[in-house]
Structures are given as structure tokens and as C-alpha cells.
Design a protein around this motif. Structure first.
Motif, PDB file in Angstrom:
ATOM      1  N   THR A   1      -3.171  16.501  -8.701  1.00  0.00           N
ATOM      2  CA  THR A   1      -3.709  15.330  -8.014  1.00  0.00           C
ATOM      3  C   THR A   1      -4.222  15.751  -6.645  1.00  0.00           C
ATOM      4  OG1 THR A   1      -1.567  14.732  -7.046  1.00  0.00           O
ATOM      5  CG2 THR A   1      -2.100  13.821  -9.216  1.00  0.00           C
ATOM      6  N   ILE A   2      -5.157  14.972  -6.109  1.00  0.00           N
ATOM      7  CA  ILE A   2      -5.739  15.263  -4.798  1.00  0.00           C
ATOM      8  C   ILE A   2      -5.661  14.007  -3.941  1.00  0.00           C
ATOM      9  CG2 ILE A   2      -7.816  15.904  -3.513  1.00  0.00           C
ATOM     10  CD1 ILE A   2      -8.638  17.659  -5.831  1.00  0.00           C
ATOM     11  N   THR A   3      -5.167  14.171  -2.717  1.00  0.00           N
ATOM     12  CA  THR A   3      -5.069  13.067  -1.762  1.00  0.00           C
ATOM     13  C   THR A   3      -6.077  13.271  -0.646  1.00  0.00           C
ATOM     14  OG1 THR A   3      -2.719  12.721  -2.227  1.00  0.00           O
ATOM     15  CG2 THR A   3      -3.566  11.858  -0.139  1.00  0.00           C
ATOM     16  N   ALA A   4      -6.952  12.291  -0.473  1.00  0.00           N
ATOM     17  CA  ALA A   4      -7.919  12.321   0.625  1.00  0.00           C
ATOM     18  C   ALA A   4      -7.317  11.645   1.851  1.00  0.00           C
ATOM     19  CB  ALA A   4      -9.203  11.598   0.217  1.00  0.00           C
ATOM     20  N   THR A   5      -7.487  12.263   2.997  1.00  0.00           N
ATOM     21  CA  THR A   5      -7.189  11.600   4.265  1.00  0.00           C
ATOM     22  C   THR A   5      -8.530  11.457   4.977  1.00  0.00           C
ATOM     23  OG1 THR A   5      -6.712  13.632   5.490  1.00  0.00           O
ATOM     24  CG2 THR A   5      -4.893  12.633   4.303  1.00  0.00           C
ATOM     25  N   ASN A   6      -9.321  10.501   4.502  1.00  0.00           N
ATOM     26  CA  ASN A   6     -10.745  10.492   4.806  1.00  0.00           C
ATOM     27  C   ASN A   6     -11.070  10.315   6.279  1.00  0.00           C
ATOM     28  OD1 ASN A   6      -9.786   7.895   3.264  1.00  0.00           O
ATOM     29  ND2 ASN A   6     -11.256   7.156   4.785  1.00  0.00           N
ATOM     30  N   LEU A   7     -10.210   9.637   7.056  1.00  0.00           N
ATOM     31  CA  LEU A   7     -10.495   9.518   8.485  1.00  0.00           C
ATOM     32  C   LEU A   7     -10.385  10.871   9.173  1.00  0.00           C
ATOM     33  CD1 LEU A   7      -8.817   6.158   9.566  1.00  0.00           C
ATOM     34  CD2 LEU A   7     -11.244   6.648   9.258  1.00  0.00           C
ATOM     35  N   THR A   8      -9.336  11.624   8.870  1.00  0.00           N
ATOM     36  CA  THR A   8      -9.218  12.974   9.422  1.00  0.00           C
ATOM     37  C   THR A   8     -10.384  13.837   8.985  1.00  0.00           C
ATOM     38  OG1 THR A   8      -6.803  12.835   9.349  1.00  0.00           O
ATOM     39  CG2 THR A   8      -7.742  15.027   9.541  1.00  0.00           C
TER      40      THR A   8
ATOM     41  N   GLY B   1     -13.251  11.809 -13.581  1.00  0.00           N
ATOM     42  CA  GLY B   1     -12.281  10.989 -14.296  1.00  0.00           C
ATOM     43  C   GLY B   1     -10.911  10.948 -13.662  1.00  0.00           C
ATOM     44  N   ALA B   2     -10.773  11.455 -12.445  1.00  0.00           N
ATOM     45  CA  ALA B   2      -9.490  11.461 -11.738  1.00  0.00           C
ATOM     46  C   ALA B   2      -9.409  10.258 -10.797  1.00  0.00           C
ATOM     47  CB  ALA B   2      -9.312  12.756 -10.956  1.00  0.00           C
ATOM     48  N   THR B   3      -8.201   9.901 -10.412  1.00  0.00           N
ATOM     49  CA  THR B   3      -7.979   8.783  -9.494  1.00  0.00           C
ATOM     50  C   THR B   3      -7.654   9.310  -8.106  1.00  0.00           C
ATOM     51  OG1 THR B   3      -7.099   7.402 -11.279  1.00  0.00           O
ATOM     52  CG2 THR B   3      -6.588   6.736  -9.018  1.00  0.00           C
ATOM     53  N   PRO B   4      -8.449   8.988  -7.093  1.00  0.00           N
ATOM     54  CA  PRO B   4      -8.093   9.403  -5.737  1.00  0.00           C
ATOM     55  C   PRO B   4      -6.839   8.686  -5.250  1.00  0.00           C
ATOM     56  CG  PRO B   4     -10.415   8.753  -5.878  1.00  0.00           C
ATOM     57  CD  PRO B   4      -9.744   8.297  -7.128  1.00  0.00           C
ATOM     58  N   SER B   5      -6.107   9.358  -4.386  1.00  0.00           N
ATOM     59  CA  SER B   5      -5.093   8.713  -3.552  1.00  0.00           C
ATOM     60  C   SER B   5      -5.509   8.959  -2.110  1.00  0.00           C
ATOM     61  CB  SER B   5      -3.699   9.276  -3.833  1.00  0.00           C
ATOM     62  OG  SER B   5      -3.686  10.699  -3.734  1.00  0.00           O
ATOM     63  N   ILE B   6      -5.057   8.105  -1.205  1.00  0.00           N
ATOM     64  CA  ILE B   6      -5.506   8.214   0.183  1.00  0.00           C
ATOM     65  C   ILE B   6      -4.323   8.096   1.133  1.00  0.00           C
ATOM     66  CG2 ILE B   6      -7.883   7.460  -0.205  1.00  0.00           C
ATOM     67  CD1 ILE B   6      -7.135   4.661   0.541  1.00  0.00           C
ATOM     68  N   GLY B   7      -4.480   8.678   2.314  1.00  0.00           N
ATOM     69  CA  GLY B   7      -3.421   8.647   3.317  1.00  0.00           C
ATOM     70  C   GLY B   7      -3.995   8.691   4.718  1.00  0.00           C
TER      71      GLY B   7
ATOM     72  N   MET C   1       0.832  -1.207   0.000  1.00  0.00           N
ATOM     73  CA  MET C   1       0.000   0.000   0.000  1.00  0.00           C
ATOM     74  C   MET C   1       0.866   1.257   0.000  1.00  0.00           C
ATOM     75  SD  MET C   1      -3.085  -1.227   2.532  1.00  0.00           S
ATOM     76  CE  MET C   1      -2.016  -2.217   3.574  1.00  0.00           C
ATOM     77  N   VAL C   2       0.308   2.321  -0.586  1.00  0.00           N
ATOM     78  CA  VAL C   2       1.002   3.602  -0.703  1.00  0.00           C
ATOM     79  C   VAL C   2       0.234   4.618   0.138  1.00  0.00           C
ATOM     80  CG1 VAL C   2       1.800   5.411  -2.263  1.00  0.00           C
ATOM     81  CG2 VAL C   2       1.800   3.020  -3.028  1.00  0.00           C
ATOM     82  N   ASN C   3       0.823   5.018   1.250  1.00  0.00           N
ATOM     83  CA  ASN C   3       0.227   6.020   2.144  1.00  0.00           C
ATOM     84  C   ASN C   3       0.624   7.383   1.615  1.00  0.00           C
ATOM     85  OD1 ASN C   3      -0.574   7.690   4.231  1.00  0.00           O
ATOM     86  ND2 ASN C   3       0.127   6.311   5.849  1.00  0.00           N
ATOM     87  N   ALA C   4      -0.312   8.044   0.937  1.00  0.00           N
ATOM     88  CA  ALA C   4       0.028   9.242   0.163  1.00  0.00           C
ATOM     89  C   ALA C   4       0.041  10.527   0.979  1.00  0.00           C
ATOM     90  CB  ALA C   4      -0.939   9.386  -1.015  1.00  0.00           C
ATOM     91  N   HIS C   5      -0.178  10.439   2.289  1.00  0.00           N
ATOM     92  CA  HIS C   5      -0.103  11.652   3.115  1.00  0.00           C
ATOM     93  C   HIS C   5      -0.044  11.252   4.582  1.00  0.00           C
ATOM     94  CE1 HIS C   5      -0.839  16.113   3.452  1.00  0.00           C
ATOM     95  NE2 HIS C   5      -1.129  15.746   4.704  1.00  0.00           N
ATOM     96  N   ILE C   6       1.138  11.332   5.173  1.00  0.00           N
ATOM     97  CA  ILE C   6       1.302  11.042   6.596  1.00  0.00           C
ATOM     98  C   ILE C   6       2.354  11.972   7.174  1.00  0.00           C
ATOM     99  CG2 ILE C   6       2.931   9.160   6.045  1.00  0.00           C
ATOM    100  CD1 ILE C   6       2.096   7.839   8.708  1.00  0.00           C
ATOM    101  N   HIS C   7       2.073  12.495   8.365  1.00  0.00           N
ATOM    102  CA  HIS C   7       3.050  13.271   9.129  1.00  0.00           C
ATOM    103  C   HIS C   7       3.721  12.293  10.088  1.00  0.00           C
ATOM    104  CE1 HIS C   7       1.102  16.648   7.295  1.00  0.00           C
ATOM    105  NE2 HIS C   7      -0.041  16.390   7.918  1.00  0.00           N
ATOM    106  N   THR C   8       4.723  11.595   9.584  1.00  0.00           N
ATOM    107  CA  THR C   8       5.319  10.478  10.318  1.00  0.00           C
ATOM    108  C   THR C   8       5.905  10.919  11.646  1.00  0.00           C
ATOM    109  OG1 THR C   8       5.949   9.749   8.087  1.00  0.00           O
ATOM    110  CG2 THR C   8       6.680   8.392   9.935  1.00  0.00           C
ATOM    111  N   TRP C   9       6.399  12.148  11.711  1.00  0.00           N
ATOM    112  CA  TRP C   9       7.045  12.652  12.921  1.00  0.00           C
ATOM    113  C   TRP C   9       6.111  12.685  14.124  1.00  0.00           C
ATOM    114  CZ3 TRP C   9       5.082  17.087  15.205  1.00  0.00           C
ATOM    115  CH2 TRP C   9       4.280  17.921  14.408  1.00  0.00           C
ATOM    116  N   GLU C  10       4.807  12.662  13.903  1.00  0.00           N
ATOM    117  CA  GLU C  10       3.843  12.781  15.003  1.00  0.00           C
ATOM    118  C   GLU C  10       3.632  11.476  15.764  1.00  0.00           C
ATOM    119  OE1 GLU C  10       1.054  16.306  13.021  1.00  0.00           O
ATOM    120  OE2 GLU C  10       0.260  14.274  13.236  1.00  0.00           O
ATOM    121  N   TYR C  11       4.367  10.426  15.415  1.00  0.00           N
ATOM    122  CA  TYR C  11       4.108   9.097  15.955  1.00  0.00           C
ATOM    123  C   TYR C  11       4.085   9.070  17.487  1.00  0.00           C
ATOM    124  CZ  TYR C  11       4.583   4.059  16.706  1.00  0.00           C
ATOM    125  OH  TYR C  11       4.397   2.763  17.116  1.00  0.00           O
ATOM    126  N   GLN C  12       5.012   9.788  18.155  1.00  0.00           N
ATOM    127  CA  GLN C  12       5.054   9.695  19.615  1.00  0.00           C
ATOM    128  C   GLN C  12       3.960  10.510  20.312  1.00  0.00           C
ATOM    129  OE1 GLN C  12       7.724  10.982  17.643  1.00  0.00           O
ATOM    130  NE2 GLN C  12       9.249  11.716  19.094  1.00  0.00           N
TER     131      GLN C  12
END
Length: 473
Positions: A273-280, A298-304, A59-70
Motif C-alpha cells: 500500500t502507498i500513503t500520500a501526504t500530499n501537502l508535504t 486499481g489501488a486505493t490511496p490512503s492519505i495523511g 477520518m483515518v490519518n494514515a501517516h503523522i509524526h505526532t511527536w512533532e506537535y510542539q
């Protein structure tokens, strides 16, 4: 060159030219997929039993702020972006040092691998200097994940006598240093992009400067776009950028929920392109996630996954909720139009959600020639789901494999994960050194507690006072 042969697996290639298989083999040589099909023969190959397993692209996580993990477990009861910015950017983010960024990125990336995400777009907007930047990249490289490192900038509180962040153009010297140095090549496992303010969060001249800088260095740029009129820094920012020729396939929009139809057409016609972070967005936004509206154009969503402080940053979660969220909207639209129930097939299928979570993200960030599908010649970024356990059994055989992955699978069902032909998770365990991981976890916990103390942050239950307007049924 090492060879691995996965035998007798159910294969969801996500490539129409390759097709799907109830039972097939995948031959991997070095970093790449060599062949996909039934009864492949390969000499000197390690054989992996695929019986009772479903293999998908990573899977390709197209939008994550990885630094926020802690900083997990503190934000779901906050009131929208107001509390997020007050608690994060104006407080806890200011407590981060170089080592904190390294710990968040390393353990956050390992968590993504554990959950079957082989590629992340690390939207890293915590960086104050080159040292923090290098620590973030070091962590990504050490984790073994494939990553687009979207170098961003901080959003600290405004202070008298200082230039506020929304007036500051992106630091050219940092992009030059990275693009002519360690991230010069786009053939690496970790590549470079720019996480810019854009016209919703920065002044117009700043947005134009940043996009031109990205183009000068051949980089994709991505901007957060809240989109609600009256809340943007530049009200007509995107139409102006389009008129100046500054929008194109090299510009990615995060969120974009509140674009009206005219604005959406402008950015899509420009190739953005547009990336949805649908849970947020389900949690905090007043408009639905950008899924069905994109498909309609006709566009393809990406999600993160976006923000770890809110919820588990699992792409399985995001993919499942993206499907359910859009199906609910489809159902309501049909009912409102007097066409309920649907006479034919639903417009949103589980396979669509799996495509958004794999090829959608790969396409959005120019990785679709490299990853996102199980295609000969592409990098061997794969996930193996064990369908024999109680969580999935007896859905396979006989069930729809895409349905099974989207609606049943959890992290515990992910047996193996491979990035560039190397197992990063094997037999249900991360390949990362377990003793070192335990030490890093202790260090990250200390990092979290120190930042809470310095920021005087205490997470309390929400007090129940007079109730606001509730639901109208």
C-alpha cells in the motif's frame, strides 16, 4: 450496555452495501454500530438530534509524526528534506526527552480528535529507548484516539566512532517486549506496527532484517520512500525486496512520488500500500502525490498529514487538497491530450477524496473490518458536521453531502466526534478535562522553548537575495 441513537441525520456511510441517506438514524450499542437506516426504534437509548447534520466515518490519518506537535510553525520556508533533516533529526529531535514525547503525542492526538480524525497511524521515529516508547503509547491511550502505533527509531547526526543509523537494524528486544506485552492484541484501541528505514533510508540488509522481524511478529511495517534515483541508500532496493518475497500487503510505503512506472508496478503487484501526504509533497517534492497514479493501477490511496512543523495537521485540509491536486493533474492531462474540456464526468470526485481519508487509510493498515465506514458491526467511529452554520449553510439540503464535507467543512463545523461508541468531542468541545488541558498546554510551550534554546534554533524570515529560476508560464 449503553445505547446511543443519532436521529434524522444525513448519513455518508462509505459502504456501498449500506448506502447513503438524506435522512436516517444510527443506532450504537456499546462500542459498535448496531443498525443504520430510517426510523430506527431503540429502547433505553440516549437520543442525539441529527437534523441539519452530516455524519461520516471518522477520518483515518494514515501517516503523522505526532511527536512533532510542539514544533509547529517553523518549517514551510525550509528547503525540502535537507532543511527538515538538519533542523529536526539532527538538532531539535535530539533535545526530546521522555516527557516531551508524551506531551507531543497527547496534545497532537487530541488535536486530531478535535478535527474529526478518529484513527491515526503514529509514525513515531523519535524513540531512543523503552521509556520514551511507553510514554508515547501512554499518551495515545490517554487521549482516547484509535491509533496504530508505528514504533520507529531515531536518525541522529553521524558521529566519529559510532555506527550510523542507516546501518542499524531495528531493535528486536523492543518489538518482542511490546508484542508480548501491552500491545500483544490487535483487538485493542491502540495497536502495534513497525516504522522501518526501508531501502531508501537504510542499507539493504537492514531493510530485509526489519521486514522479516515484522513478519515474525505479525506486524505491518511502513517505510519512508523518497524514491528519487541517485538519492536512495539502495538504488535497486524495492525490486530486490520483491524478488526475495519480502514485499506484500503488510508493507506500507510513505510517499513514493518518484517511483517510475516499472517500480510502481513492482510494489503494487506485490500488494504493497502507498500513503500520500500530499501537502508535504506539494511543498517539497518534484513529483505529484501518489493519488491518480494509484487509482489508475486499481489501488486505493490512503492519505495523511505528516509533519506539524509545516502546517495545520488537519485531515480536512489534506482531503481537500488531495482532491484539488489530483483534479488539477487530471485537467492538465486532458488538455495535453487535446481532450479539454472533459466530455463526460471528471475522473476524480469529492467522494473519492472522502473515501481516501476514511476507508483508504483503514485498508492500508488492516483496519477496514473495524473502522472506516458506517457499517453495522464495526466500531462506532463517527464525525457529525453541523451544516447549519454560515460556513456550510445553505448547502444542505440539496447539495452533494460529500462535496459539502470535502470543500466546505472546517474544524469549527465538527460538532461531535465518537470513538468506539464514546464521545471524545461533544457540542463542539473536547471531552478531555479542560483544566488539565490548559496545564498541559503550558507545559508543552515550555518544552518547545527549552528545545529551541538548547538547539539554538531561531526561525527567521527568509532573506530575499538574487532570485532563482522562477515560473515558466
Amino acid at each position: 450496555m449503553t445505547r446511543t441513537l443519532i436521529q434524522n441525520a444525513c448519513v455518508l456511510s462509505m459502504d456501498p452495501a449500506v448506502g447513503d441517506f438524506d435522512e436516517a438514524d444510527i443506532l450504537i450499542e456499546g462500542e459498535k454500530i448496531l443498525a443504520v437506516g430510517p426510523r430506527l426504534r431503540a429502547e433505553a437509548a440516549e437520543v442525539v438530534d441529527g437534523r441539519g447534520r452530516i455524519v461520516t466515518p471518522g477520518m483515518v490519518n494514515a501517516h503523522i509524526h505526532t511527536w512533532e506537535y510542539q514544533l509547529r510553525g517553523i518549517g514551510s520556508d525550509w528547503v525540502g528534506s535537507r532543511d527538515y533533516h538538519n533542523n529536526m533529526h539532527k538538532n531539535l529531535a535530539t533535545r526530546y526527552g521522555t516527557r516531551d514525547v508524551y506531551l507531543g503525542n497527547l496534545l497532537g492526538a487530541l488535536n486530531q480528535l478535535r478535527g474529526g480524525t478518529t484513527t491515526i497511524v503514529d509514525w513515531c521515529h523519535i524513540l531512543r529507548d523503552a521509556e520514551m516508547t511507553d510514554a508515547a503509547i501512554d499518551a495515545l491511550e490517554e487521549s482516547g484516539i484509535r491509533a496504530v502505533f508505528a514504533r520507529g527509531t531515531v536518525k541522529p547526526p553521524e558521529r566519529p566512532g559510532e555506527v550510523p543509523y542507516h546501518k542499524k537494524p531495528f531493535p528486536r528486544e523492543e518489538i518482542h517486549r511490546l508484542r508480548t506485552g501491552r500491545l500483544a492484541s490487535d483487538d485493542r484501541r491502540v495497536t502495534l506496527a513497525m516504522a522501518i528505514l526501508g531501502p531508501d533510508w537504510g542499507e539493504y540488509d537492514v531493510a530485509a532484517h526489519d521486514i522479516r522481524l515484522a513478519r515474525e511478529y505479525g506486524l505491518i511495517n511502513s517505510a519512508h520512500t523518497y524514491g528519487r534515483k541517485g538519492k536512495r541508500v539502495v538504488e535497486d532496493g524495492y525490486p530486490r525486496l520483491a524478488a526475495e518475497g519480502l514485499l506484500g500487503p503488510d508493507h506500507n510505503i510513505g510517499h513514493g512520488n518518484c517511483f517510475d512506472d516499472a517500480e510502481l508496478k513492482i510494489v503494487l503487484d506485490a500488494g504493497c500500500t502507498i500513503t500520500a501526504t500530499n501537502l508535504t509533497e506539494m511543498l517539497n517534492y518534484e513529483q505529484p502525490a501518489m493519488l491518480g497514479r494509484l487509482v489508475k493501477h486499481g489501488a486505493t490511496p490512503s492519505i495523511g498529514t505528516d509533519c506539524d512543523p509545516y502546517f495545520n495537521s488537519s485531515m480536512l485540509w489534506v482531503m481537500r487538497h488531495a482532491f484539488l491536486h489530483q483534479r488539477e493533474l487530471d485537467n492538465r492531462s486532458l488538455y495535453a491530450e487535446g481532450r479539454w474540456p472533459a466530455k463526460t464526468q471528471h475522473s476524480t470526485l469529492t467522494r473519492d477524496a472522502l473515501y481516501w481519508a476514511t476507508m483508504g487509510g483503514a485498508k492500508a493498515f488492516g483496519l477496514d473490518k473495524k473502522t472506516g465506514s458506517i457499517t453495522p458491526g464495526k466500531q462506532a467511529d463517527l464525525v457529525m458536521f453541523d451544516a447549519r452554520g454560515l460556513n456550510i449553510f445553505p448547502a444542505l439540503p440539496g447539495g452533494n453531502p460529500a462535496h459539502i464535507v470535502v470543500m466546505y467543512a472546517e474544524t469549527s463545523d465538527i460538532e461531535n466526534v465518537m470513538v468506539a461508541g464514546r464521545f471524545v468531542k461533544r457540542d463542539g468541545r473536547l471531552s478531555f478535562d479542560a483544566d488539565r488541558l490548559a496545564r498541559l498546554n503550558e507545559e508543552l510551550l515550555a518544552s518547545r522553548l527549552r528545545m529551541f534554546e538548547e538547539g539554538q534554533y531561531v526561525s527567521r524570515p527568509v532573506e530575499r537575495g538574487p532570485q532563482p529560476e522562477r515560473f515558466v508560464l
